[in-house]
Design a protein around this motif. Structure first.
Motif, PDB file in Angstrom:
ATOM      1  N   MET A   1      28.272 -13.200  -2.926  1.00  0.00           N
ATOM      2  CA  MET A   1      27.390 -14.186  -3.542  1.00  0.00           C
ATOM      3  C   MET A   1      26.542 -13.564  -4.657  1.00  0.00           C
ATOM      4  N   SER A   5      26.348 -14.788  -8.569  1.00  0.00           N
ATOM      5  CA  SER A   5      25.046 -15.160  -9.146  1.00  0.00           C
ATOM      6  C   SER A   5      24.782 -14.358 -10.415  1.00  0.00           C
ATOM      7  N   LEU A   8      27.052 -15.626 -13.165  1.00  0.00           N
ATOM      8  CA  LEU A   8      26.565 -16.896 -13.719  1.00  0.00           C
ATOM      9  C   LEU A   8      25.421 -16.657 -14.689  1.00  0.00           C
ATOM     10  N   ILE A   9      24.455 -15.840 -14.288  1.00  0.00           N
ATOM     11  CA  ILE A   9      23.323 -15.534 -15.176  1.00  0.00           C
ATOM     12  C   ILE A   9      23.822 -14.859 -16.455  1.00  0.00           C
ATOM     13  N   THR A  65      22.122  -7.585 -16.558  1.00  0.00           N
ATOM     14  CA  THR A  65      23.134  -8.166 -15.672  1.00  0.00           C
ATOM     15  C   THR A  65      24.481  -7.485 -15.872  1.00  0.00           C
TER      16      THR A  65
END
Length: 157
Positions: A1, A5, A8-9, A65
């Motif tokens: 997960m 996440s 996606l960011i 990220t």
């Protein structure tokens, strides 16, 4: 997960970075071409706000990220695709930093000359040309980065 996440960011941040950059170039170039001094001054102010509010955070979010995603994938900077991505990101950033300085100068020149009822000086148009040409390698750098992000496994396997 956590990986999804972060991904996606990272993707949403890239969309904002690339989309906003393309949009601000379009509106600034159109305002400059219009010759409408008030529109040029207003657009110049708004381009600066967009850069501070949206571009600056994404410039920070992207590498943060990206490093976390690379760790999740057990990728190393020795991997060709990651090395090229970093290099293109640095080149793009080196184009963006002078663009910010030019935007501040163009905004100030446009606002000041409008307030004084003067035509835009040659210096504004000179800065605008440099600003636009610095965007060309940055644009292609972003295309290259995005391509590497999508095809990295295919290109180096």
């Amino acid at each position: 997960m956590m990986y999804l996440s972060l991904k996606l960011i990272h993707i949403l941040s890239a969309i904002v970075l690339f989309g906003l950059g393309s949009g601000t170039v379009f509106y600034k170039v159109m305002a400059d071409k219009s010759g409408d001094h008030a529109a040029i001054a207003t657009t110049s102010k708004h381009v600066m706000l967009a850069d501070w509010w949206f571009t600056t955070p994404t410039v920070i979010i992207q590498p943060a990220t990206g490093v976390l995603l690379a760790e999740q994938l057990s990728a190393s900077f020795g991997d060709g695709w990651l090395w090229w991505t970093l290099l293109l990101y640095l080149i793009t950033g080196l184009c963006w930093l002078p663009v910010v300085i030019l935007q501040i100068r163009m905004r100030d020149i446009a606002v000041q000359s409008l307030a004084q009822g003067r035509a835009l000086p040659y210096l504004y148009h000179y800065y605008a040309k440099i600003w636009l040409w610095l965007g060309v390698p940055a644009f292609f750098g972003m295309i290259g980065i995005t391509t590497l992000m999508v095809f990295h496994n295919s290109l180096w396997s």
